[in-house]
Write an enzyme that holds these catalytic residues in place. Structure first.
Site, short mmCIF file in Angstrom:
data_model
loop_
_atom_site.label_atom_id
_atom_site.label_comp_id
_atom_site.label_asym_id
_atom_site.label_seq_id
_atom_site.Cartn_x
_atom_site.Cartn_y
_atom_site.Cartn_z
CD1 TRP A 117 52.41 -86.21 -23.92
CD2 TRP A 117 54.48 -86.82 -23.41
NE1 TRP A 117 53.25 -85.26 -24.43
CE2 TRP A 117 54.54 -85.61 -24.12
CE3 TRP A 117 55.68 -87.40 -22.99
CZ2 TRP A 117 55.73 -84.97 -24.43
CZ3 TRP A 117 56.87 -86.76 -23.30
CH2 TRP A 117 56.89 -85.56 -24.00
CG HIS A 118 52.86 -90.76 -17.56
ND1 HIS A 118 53.80 -90.65 -16.54
CD2 HIS A 118 53.57 -91.03 -18.69
CE1 HIS A 118 55.01 -90.85 -17.04
NE2 HIS A 118 54.90 -91.08 -18.34
CE1 TYR A 119 46.24 -90.03 -23.53
CE2 TYR A 119 47.90 -88.30 -23.32
CZ TYR A 119 47.24 -89.24 -24.08
OH TYR A 119 47.58 -89.39 -25.41
#
Length: 595
Positions: A529-531
Site C-alpha cells: 500500500w505504498h503506491y
C-alpha cells in the site's frame, strides 16, 4: 509480577474497548461534538433556497481561505495548521474513525481491509496487473487502515525533493508528540531482528525514527494497549473557530473561472451522504487556494474529472477541457512486496511492523505475526484478503479471480488451527523503476479508475526482489531464528506440509536458480500500500506543488512523490501536511504567522 502487569494491561485494554463500544452505541455524533465540535455530516452544510444550477445548493458565506479535498494522512495536519490563521473547509468522502472498533484496535486490523461494504474505512481495488489493493475512505486516511509503522525519510530524500531541512525537523516532532509511540516489542520481531543481524544487516541502531542502514526498531501509531492513533486526532490542534470538517462529503469536481489568461480554481462541487449536491467557494482573497489531498489515486482522478488531463482522455468522456496536460495520472508506482510465511511450533503473539532491515541492495525487510490466533475469522488469514499484506497467496496475480478467492476461503475453513501458528517476513523493493498509469473508466468519482503499476517490468526491480528473497532465506535458517521457531526437522516438515494446504508462500526450494526466483517474485507479488505518483513535480505540479497552468490549485499528498519516502511513507506524509501548512502560513504572513 509479570503476570500481574499483563493482567492489568489486559484489563485497561478491555476498559478502553468497552468505553469506545459504549460511545459507539450511544451515537458517534456525541464524540464529535465533545472533542471535535467542527466535524459535521456533509448534509449539515447550510445553503440558500435558490440553486445556481439544477440540484445544486449554494452555501451562504463569504467563502473559505482554503478548501482541502481529502481529510487523510496529509490533509488533517495541513488543515489543523492552516486553521491557526485562516478559515479552512476540509471535505472528506468517508466517515469519522472515532468509535469504529475495526479502525481503533490492532487486533481488528484485518477486518477493515477485508470489508468490501460501502461503509468500510477502506475501498478495495484491483490493478490491471491483478494485484488486490486498498485505498482509504475515512477521516484520517491511510493512518486508519495501515499497519501503523512510523519511520522518517532519509536525509538524502529530504534534500532530493528540496525541502527545508530545519522545517522538516520541526514538523516531524509536531506529529510524533501527538500520535506516535514506542512499540511493545514482540517476540517475533525480536527473532527477526536477531536474524537480520546474524546475516549481516548491521549495525543494530536500536529504537529510532531515523532512516539509517542496518537493523532498527521503528515507531508505531498503536499505543501500548493496541489502540490506534490516527491523523484525525491531529485536528485537535486546530483552531476550532476557523476549521470546518465535513464527513461523507464527496467532491465531484473543481470549479474554475476560465475567463482570464489562466484558469482559476474558485470552488468545488460535492455531494453529501444523502446524495444532495452542494457548492463551496473560496474567498476572494488573492492567495486563497483549493488543495487536493486525496491521495495518489484520488488527486489525479479528481483533476481528470475537473478537466485537467490528456485532451483525448477528457474528450472520450465529454469532460470540458480546462487544461490539456498529458502527464496527469502518469508515473504511478507501487513498491512490490513478496512475503514468506514461517511456521512455528506453537502460537505466536500478534505483531504488526516493528523491526526493519534497511539493506544496501535496494530492499527492506520487515515482519508481522500472530493473526492466526487473534481472530474468529480464521479463514481470512494468510489469504488473498489477509491482514498482513492485502493478500498472500501462491495464486499468480492474473488468476486471483473472485471465484478463486471464494474457493480458497472454503478450503481454509477445514484446516486445523496450528496451520496458522507462525508469522511473515516481508521483502519490499525500494525505489522501483517500473511504473504505470491511472486512467478514467467513467465519470463517477465513487468508482475506482483503471490503475496499472507494471510490477517488475524493469529488470532491476526483479533483481532486487531476487536478492531480497535470498536474504529472507538466510534469516529463516539463522541460529537465532531456528531457536525461536523451536522446530526440529520432523516438526518443521509436518508444519510445512500443513502450510502448503493453507496456500501460503513458503521459502522457495530453488533459491540458487535465479530464473526460478524471478518467476516466484512475479507470481507472488502483492502490495504493501505504498503506491505513489500521478501528479509528478515538473509535469503536473511545480516545486511548490501548485498545479501547473492554473491558479489557486495545489496538491499535497503522495501523488507528487517520485519515490516512496523511507521504508514506510506514513511518517513523511504526516510531516508533509504539517510542513506545507507552516510553509504556506510563513509565506503569506511572514513573522506574523507566529508558527
Amino acid at each position: 509480577m509479570a503476570l500481574l502487569v499483563g493482567a492489568l494491561k489486559l484489563l485497561l485494554s478491555l476498559l478502553l474497548w468497552l468505553n469506545t463500544l459504549t460511545s459507539h452505541c450511544q451515537g458517534k455524533e456525541k464524540i464529535w461534538e465533545n472533542q471535535y465540535p467542527f466535524i459535521k455530516h456533509a448534509s449539515s452544510f447550510s445553503s440558500s433556497q435558490s440553486s445556481p444550477s439544477p440540484g445544486v445548493k449554494r452555501e451562504i458565506n463569504k467563502g473559505y481561505d482554503y478548501i482541502i479535498v481529502g481529510g487523510g494522512t496529509a490533509g488533517c495536519p495541513l488543515a489543523a495548521t492552516l486553521s491557526q490563521n485562516f478559515s479552512v473547509l476540509l471535505l472528506e468522502r468517508g466517515g469519522a474513525p472515532f468509535g469504529n472498533v475495526n479502525v481503533s484496535f490492532m487486533q481488528n486490523f484485518h477486518i477493515s481491509l477485508a470489508d468490501t461494504s460501502s461503509a468500510s474505512a477502506s475501498q478495495a481495488f484491483i490493478s490491471t496487473d491483478g494485484v488486490i489493493n486498498s485505498r482509504a475512505r475515512v477521516l484520517g486516511g491511510g493512518t486508519c487502515i495501515n499497519a501503523g509503522f512510523y519511520t522518517r525519510a532519509s536525509t538524502s530524500y529530504i534534500r532530493e525533493v528540496g525541502w527545508d531541512e530545519k522545517l522538516v525537523n520541526e514538523s516531524y516532532p509536531w506529529v510524533e508528540k501527538q500520535i506516535v509511540h514506542k512499540p511493545n516489542f514482540a517476540p517475533w520481531q525480536r527473532a527477526v531482528r536477531d536474524g537480520l543481524l546474524e546475516v549481516g544487516i548491521a549495525p543494530f541502531n536500536g529504537f529510532t525514527y531515523d532512516h539509517v542502514y542496518g537493523t532498527k526498531v521503528g515507531g508505531t501509531i498503536f499505543d501500548r494497549f493496541g489502540r490506534r492513533h490516527t491523523a484525525a486526532e491531529l485536528l485537535a490542534s486546530a483552531n476550532p473557530k476557523k476549521l470546518r470538517v465535513l464527513i461523507h462529503a464527496t467532491v465531484q469536481k473543481i470549479v474554475f473561472d476560465t475567463t482570464g489568461k489562466r484558469p482559476k480554481a474558485i470552488g468545488v462541487i460535492f455531494k453529501d451522504e444523502k446524495g444532495m449536491q452542494h457548492k463551496a467557494f473560496l474567498s476572494r482573497k488573492k492567495r486563497s487556494e483549493i488543495i487536493l489531498s486525496s491521495g495518489a489515486i484520488g488527486s489525479p482522478q479528481l483533476l481528470l474529472l475537473s478537466g485537467i488531463g490528456p485532451k483525448k482522455d477528457l474528450k472520450k468522456f465529454n469532460i470540458p477541457m480546462v487544461l490539456n496536460n498529458p502527464y496527469v495520472g502518469k508515473g504511478m508506482i507501487d513498491n512490490p512486496l513478496n512475503t514468506i510465511f514461517i511456521p512455528t511450533n506453537g502460537p505466536v503473539e500478534q505483531s504488526l511492523i516493528q523491526t526493519v532491515g534497511i539493506t544496501k541492495m535496494g530492499v527492506y525487510i520487515e515482519a508481522s505475526s500472530g493473526f492466526g490466533q487473534s481472530s474468529n475469522s480464521i479463514h481470512c488469514h494468510h489469504g488473498i484478503l489477509s491482514a498482513e499484506v492485502g493478500q498472500l497467496s501462491t495464486i499468480p496475480p492474473r488468476l486471483r479471480t473472485q471465484e478463486a478467492i471464494e474457493a480458497y476461503r472454503k478450503r481454509k475453513r477445514d484446516l486445523p488451527r496450528e496451520v496458522f501458528n507462525g508469522g511473515f517476513i516481508l521483502e519490499k523493493v525500494a525505489r522501483p523503476l517500473s511504473n504505470g498509469k491511472t486512467i478514467l473508466i467513467n465519470t463517477n468519482i465513487d468508482d475506482n479508475p483503471s490503475i496499472t503499476f507494471n510490477y517488475f517490468s524493469h529488470p532491476l526491480d526483479l533483481q532486487k526482489c531476487v536478492n531480497g528473497i535470498r536474504v529472507v532465506e538466510k534469516i529463516v535458517n539463522s541460529k537465532h531464528f531456528t531457536d525461536f521457531s523451536q522446530c526440529d526437522k520432523r516438526t518443521m516438515d509436518r508444519l510445512l506440509n500443513m502450510s502448503v494446504q493453507a496456500n501460503v508462500n513458503l521459502i522457495p526450494k530453488q533459491t540458487n536458480d535465479t530464473k526460478f526466483l524471478e518467476q516466484f517474485c512475479k507470481d507472488t507479488v502483492v502490495t504493501i500500500w505504498h503506491y505513489h505518483g500521478g501528479c509528478h513535480v515538473g509535469k503536473v505540479v511545480g516545486p511548490d506543488y501548485m498545479v501547473l497552468g492554473v491558479q489557486r490549485l495545489r496538491v499535497v499528498d503522495g501523488s507528487v512523490f517520485g519515490d516512496s519516502p523511507g521504508t514506510n511513507p506514513q511518517a513523511t506524509v504526516l510531516m508533509m501536511g504539517r510542513y506545507m501548512g507552516v510553509k504556506i502560513l510563513r509565506e503569506r504572513l511572514g513573522r506574523a504567522a507566529g508558527i
